[in-house]
Design an enzyme around this catalytic site. Structure first.
Site, PDB file in Angstrom:
ATOM      1  N   GLU A   1     -21.524   5.760  31.284  1.00  0.00           N
ATOM      2  CA  GLU A   1     -20.569   5.882  30.174  1.00  0.00           C
ATOM      3  C   GLU A   1     -20.998   5.007  28.994  1.00  0.00           C
ATOM      4  O   GLU A   1     -21.331   3.836  29.178  1.00  0.00           O
ATOM      5  CB  GLU A   1     -19.155   5.470  30.620  1.00  0.00           C
TER       6      GLU A   1
ATOM      7  N   THR B   1       3.349  14.477 -18.307  1.00  0.00           N
ATOM      8  CA  THR B   1       4.302  15.482 -17.825  1.00  0.00           C
ATOM      9  C   THR B   1       5.516  15.546 -18.739  1.00  0.00           C
ATOM     10  O   THR B   1       6.116  14.518 -19.042  1.00  0.00           O
ATOM     11  CB  THR B   1       4.754  15.141 -16.394  1.00  0.00           C
TER      12      THR B   1
ATOM     13  N   HIS C   1      -1.537   8.938  -2.515  1.00  0.00           N
ATOM     14  CA  HIS C   1      -2.933   8.671  -2.844  1.00  0.00           C
ATOM     15  C   HIS C   1      -3.803   8.809  -1.603  1.00  0.00           C
ATOM     16  O   HIS C   1      -3.401   8.413  -0.505  1.00  0.00           O
ATOM     17  CB  HIS C   1      -3.096   7.256  -3.409  1.00  0.00           C
TER      18      HIS C   1
ATOM     19  N   GLY D   1      -2.846 -18.259  -3.267  1.00  0.00           N
ATOM     20  CA  GLY D   1      -2.363 -18.900  -4.477  1.00  0.00           C
ATOM     21  C   GLY D   1      -1.991 -17.956  -5.589  1.00  0.00           C
ATOM     22  O   GLY D   1      -1.696 -18.395  -6.702  1.00  0.00           O
TER      23      GLY D   1
END
Length: 1121
Positions: free
Chosen positions: A118, A348, A780, A803
């Site tokens: 395997e 649009t 997306h 930070g």
């Protein structure tokens, strides 16, 4: 979405069909699928090996680690398989957090082998190339392969060799198996590339003395490559993730999406939930889902979806009615809420898309009220005020509670209102109308002088300085820095060394756009170009930023645009080479090429050294092609923005295409002059939302880029953050990250190593993904986490630890940006400057009309047809209804000629008239003319027109005249004999009476057919009876003075108009007067004329010249001078 998981059966089918290797691949195509519809007798007939071999059975539903979950039946006979299935088939099972029903299984031959045989192999894609993982110990207990496996990275465009595989992957494999494994892995890699896989894992891969066996397989393919791989893939089914059913409504929306240039997505999460969304934009849809989950609505969130890319009214209607239908099937004790949200659209027309939603709401107003649905709307963009007004009106007229908000309201505030966490304002503040932004607010009509090109925050003399704003209440000036910015001044050299060794051979520019930047636009995108020119003008640029356009589908020509008040011409070139040669000053290409041609056109553009920046707008470019473009761009020092982007904007300098929306938004967000804040986002719609947020909380945007929603954007967050770091005018940076990928960690590294010292405000959207039970692919293509480190939650925490300023949610993003900005103002880093009014730009006539600001008398009026909507309409009847009602040609003619839906018998009569008038042989004048014209080599239109011009009172045009003469006589009460005698006395022919060939003894069968139909079906035939009485008188004098076909149609049509019930007497008479009946003959005979034209062409007949012996020459006698 690009990378989509396929079933194990599909993956193995691809492998067995197309792998090319010297290794003997065993058990090819030996698998059988079991579903609820399976007939076991038929299954064993199709796969006889099921009866003779030991078998393996397992669910094929995208479930990971099936072996460990006890979901694999091993070494069974067929009866054992059926018994094993009895305990699992159609049963609910929990896998991780997901609950689902096991209903699709795969049966394969059992392969006897030992553990040492395997192996594990996996190929997956990254930005830089494809990684091949191999481990010499495969199977269920393989463990953490990322830590254990040998790995080899094949760079983009490179090939994998057997020698590489042996040397780098097979170091722990026995020598006797190296050859077969090396050949198989190379063949597998080539298959992976050729069929556009993005992920391919085999575990275990068993190698025995007989050959290679693929036991378990998991794979994803790049669905956007369908147009390339369709011949090999066929029709691929993409199964849903385990735990989520495949609903027919999802398939319906996916089909709409495939047929549209817009984007339409729908995923059902919990059809019984009370919170439903209908969100515009891929990025915005994720933000709304995040906010709903943040506010405790995850268990009630019913769906995820988005519509974007300017869908038509009809497409929006179809999308909206699907959602409304789903949410009104089952009641909820608390009622339901529908959130119609969105960011500020770039291009649009919001009012147009809202028309579709309003139609759907009106259609479903009953169920919506019955299910106690409350609707919350928030939107911005072109014509959004009209859209919100219409949405508010429908709430008042239907009685459905609809709360509407515009850009003055934070994008996700309506979520808090919908979920009861915020009060709903009674009168939300409304921004001014779209048109108001285009009017110069200053008292002076003079166009202002050129605005500055430097940052809005550059230091001024004391007289010009606006007093600095105080820092946020309760926070001392440096408190935020001391708490959240401990690494600001840490500088080490590690970062530059890392950059130097990254392999980028071409240096890329820090400044992409200047006030003198010139671009070429690929594609005939006139609206986008005009938007760029208007932006240039309002920024007081000296010249337009667009130098030329390239459009391969026309010849070279000029295209007209406006520059302020003036009209100008921009050149359009057929090929890019000419455009580049004639415009050497151009260094930016904006590509609106389609997903199929974007790769080739971008490769061509990069051959020209003058091009430094390319924006690729198209969505759906295969990832393998994008990675090739990235590699080429890195080598040549070209910056790519996109694909799948709206572009970017540099206020006061340059904008890409539709970025920033229309001019009203440019002015409202103060994008005509630079501010102090730079941002980078994935989403185009969300970039416009950032424009809005930043303009309201700071002195404005210095530069903004939307890198695109694909997994491998041409340029990364870090590329732009480093540019911003090195740009003097930029004082703070905003990053809107996203679930999926690891680019945000580079920002963390840059902050830690001191390469980034400017304040960075960052938020990664997609935090809701970790709360869902099953995997959801967001709008997306890149918004999908393949491992824990790619989740938005993990990235937000890492940025916070590094930070960066990270808000608690997107809701607080604006507050954090304002806090950081106020501190920079307080400590003198930013000195806000005095506003300079922009020049006035005239509004386009078409847009002013769209907004209802002007009116103008129309040049034409029409009442029979409207082609402007999604569906063609004939006299108020949609074309789909015309076919559904089987109205036929007669029904269509009734709509277009008479504006009526005529009775069925009337439609049949019209069709019969067209049939009997279609032709009457080649000897009649019209057919003769058509034939002569055709034989002269003329085209069909010219020949048909030649024949039609002969139609008049003497030939074919007697319908109207007959109808008028007979009607006048009948209506005046004349007896038929009186009518005949009067016409004879006046020396006039009776129109519709007489035939050259036919007579009372040789009747015209056309007349007989029509007469029988009219007598049988018309309610009354008074005028026809009158005409037949006239015929009896005329034929008694001469047998050929019969009622001919023109006459019968004329009088029968008058009977029809007067007695069908659809017309008043005046209307019926008007149609006769204006010549409608002659139209029947013209339309019918046109069919015959066309037939004669085609007949002459088919017979290839030459130029016709009339024979001399058929002409009688009768010249005058010769006369001498």
């Amino acid at each position: 979405m690009s990378a989509k998981a396929i079933s194990e059966q599909t993956g193995k089918e691809f492998l067995y069909k197309y792998i090319c290797t010297s290794a003997a691949v065993q058990n090819r195509f030996r698998y059988a699928s079991v579903t609820a519809e399976t007939d076991w007798d038929r299954l064993t007939q199709e796969h006889p090996w099921l009866l003779t071999e030991r078998l393996v059975v397992k669910p094929d539903q995208l479930i990971k680690r099936r072996g460990k979950l006890g979901l694999v039946g091993i070494n069974l006979d067929l009866q054992g398989v059926r018994e094993w299935l009895n305990g699992r088939f159609m049963k609910e099972t929990t896998v991780g957090k997901a609950k689902g029903v096991l209903k699709n299984f795969l049966i394969e031959p059992f392969v006897p082998h030992v553990q040492e045989e395997e192996f594990y192999v996996c190929v997956y894609a990254t930005r830089e190339g494809d990684h091949v993982l191999f481990h010499h110990e495969g199977g269920v207990e393989v463990g953490d392969v990322d830590a254990k496996a040998q790995r080899l990275m094949v760079a983009v465009d490179d090939k994998l060799s057997e020698d590489q595989v042996k040397e780098q992957l097979l170091t722990h494999v026995p020598d006797e198996k190296k050859e077969i494994l090396a050949s198989f892995i190379v063949g597998l890699f080539n298959l992976y590339e050729d069929l556009y896989f993005t992920y391919l894992e085999i575990n275990p891969l068993v190698v025995t003395q007989d050959g290679v066996y693929i036991l378990d397989m998991a794979a994803k393919i790049d669905a956007t490559a369908d147009y390339i791989c369709k011949a090999k893939w066929g029709d691929v089914e993409f199964p849903p993730p385990f735990g989520r059913e495949a609903y027919p409504e999802e398939a319906y929306i996916a089909d709409l999406d495939a047929k549209s240039g817009a984007s339409l997505k729908l995923t059902l999460l919990n059809p019984r939930g009370r919170i439903w969304t209908m969100v515009a934009g891929g990025g915005a849809s994720v933000v709304y889902s995040d906010t709903i989950c943040d506010l405790g609505g995850v268990d009630e969130l019913a769906n995820y979806g988005e519509y974007s890319g300017a869908p038509s009214e009809q497409q929006t209607y179809d999308y909206a009615k699907t959602i409304l239908s789903l949410m009104t099937r089952e009641k909820h004790p608390l009622g339901k809420v529908l959130i119609i949200g969105g960011s500020i659209a770039n291009f649009t027309n919001v009012a147009a898309t809202f028309k579709g939603i309003v139609r759907a709401i009106k259609d479903y107003q009953g169920p919506l009220k019955e299910h106690e649905v409350t609707i919350f709307v928030r939107r911005g963009g072109p014509n959004y005020q009209e859209g919100l007004r219409v949405m508010g009106e429908v709430g008042k007229t239907t009685g459905i509670p609809i709360h509407v908000f515009g850009t003055e309201t934070h994008m996700t505030a309506i979520v808090g209102m919908a979920l009861g966490h915020r009060p709903i304002p009674n009168q939300p503040p409304m921004d001014a109308h779209t048109a108001n932004f285009l009017l110069n607010a200053s008292s002076s009509a003079k166009t202002p002088a050129t605005t500055r090109t430097a940052s809005f925050s550059e230091p001024r003399t004391s007289n010009d300085v606006t007093p600095a704003k105080k820092s946020k209440a309760g926070l001392p000036p440096d408190s935020l820095h001391s708490i959240l910015w401990p690494l600001k001044n840490m500088v080490t050299g590690d970062w530059k060394e890392a950059q130097a060794s990254s392999g980028c051979s071409g240096a890329k520019a820090t400044t992409l756009f200047r006030k003198q930047t010139k671009a070429i636009v690929w594609g005939m995108q006139t609206r986008a170009v005009q938007g760029m020119l208007d932006f240039d003008y309002v920024c007081s640029r000296d010249e337009p930023s667009v130098a030329a356009m390239v459009y391969p589908f026309t010849g070279d020509h000029k295209q007209k645009f406006y520059w302020g008040h003036k009209e100008i011409l921009l050149p359009v070139y057929k090929n890019m080479a000419d455009a580049m040669k004639k415009h050497p000053e151009v260094d930016v290409l904006i590509s609106f090429a389609s997903l199929r041609s974007a790769f080739d056109s971008t490769v061509e553009a990069m051959q020209y050294s003058q091009i430094h920046t390319i924006a690729i707008i198209a969505e759906g470019i295969p990832e393998a092609q994008t990675r090739k473009l990235i590699k080429m761009a890195d080598e040549k020092g070209v910056t790519i923005i996109g694909p799948a982007t709206v572009g970017g904007i540099k206020p006061g300098c340059f904008k890409i295409g539709n970025t920033g929306g229309m001019l009203d938004n440019i002015l409202a967000s103060k994008l005509y002059r630079p501010g102090s804040v730079a941002y980078v986002s994935r989403s185009g719609g969300m970039s416009n939302e950032l424009n809005n947020i930043i303009s309201r909380t700071t002195d404005g945007v210095y530069e903004g880029v939307a890198i695109g929603g694909d997994r491998y954007p041409g340029s990364t967050f870090m590329d732009h953050v480093l540019r911003y770091q090195d740009t003097e005018g930029i004082k703070m940076i905003v990053v809107l990250g996203e679930i999926g990928g690891t680019e945000e960690y580079k920002i963390c590294q840059g902050i830690r190593e001191g390469r980034i010292t400017k304040p960075v405000v960052c938020w990664c959207i997609g935090t809701c993904a970790t709360m869902f039970a099953s995997e959801v692919q967001f709008g997306h293509a890149g918004a999908c986490a393949n491992q824990a480190s790619e989740t938005a939650v993990a990235k937000n925490q890492a940025l916070r630890d590094a930070g960066a300023y990270v808000p608690k949610s997107f809701d607080e993003l604006g507050n954090v940006i304002k806090t950081v900005y106020d501190e920079l103002v307080a400590n003198g880093t930013i000195i806000p400057a005095e506003e300079v009014p922009p020049p006035t730009v005239p509004m386009d006539y078409s847009w002013a009309r769209e907004l209802g600001l002007i009116r103008k008398p129309a040049s034409f009026m029409t009442s029979i047809c409207d082609e402007r909507g999604q569906e063609l309409i004939y006299a108020g009847m949609p074309i789909t209804e015309v076919f559904k009602e089987e109205m036929g040609l007669g029904g269509v003619l009734g709509l277009l000629w008479f504006q009526r839906r005529l009775p069925r018998y009337a439609c049949q009569f019209i069709e019969m008239c067209l049939m009997v008038t279609a032709d009457h042989g080649p000897a009649v004048s019209g057919a003769h003319n058509t034939i002569v014209c055709a034989r002269a080599g003329k085209d069909l239109i010219s020949s048909l027109t030649s024949g039609l011009l002969t139609i008049g009172d003497r030939f074919g045009g007697a319908l109207d005249a007959a109808a008028k003469q007979f009607s006048k006589a009948f209506d005046s009460g004349m007896l038929p004999m009186e009518f005949v005698n009067k016409m004879k006395k006046d020396g006039k022919l009776i129109m519709g009476i007489g035939h050259r060939v036919k007579s009372i003894n040789n009747p015209d069968m056309r007349v007989q057919i029509l007469k029988d139909f009219v007598k049988q079906h018309f309610p009354s035939t008074q005028l026809l009876d009158y005409a037949l009485d006239v015929e009896k008188i005329t034929t008694s004098k001469k047998p050929n003075l019969i009622l001919n076909v023109d006459g019968l149609i004329g009088v029968a049509f008058v009977d029809l108009l007067r007695t069908c019930g659809g017309f008043t007497r005046d209307e019926a008479d008007e149609f006769v007067e204006i010549g409608a009946l002659n139209g029947i003959f013209v339309l019918g005979r046109s069919m015959g004329f066309i037939g004669h034209y085609l007949d002459q062409k088919r017979l290839k007949q030459g130029l016709y010249r009339h024979p001399w012996d058929d002409i009688s020459y009768v010249l005058p006698e010769h006369m001498s001078m």
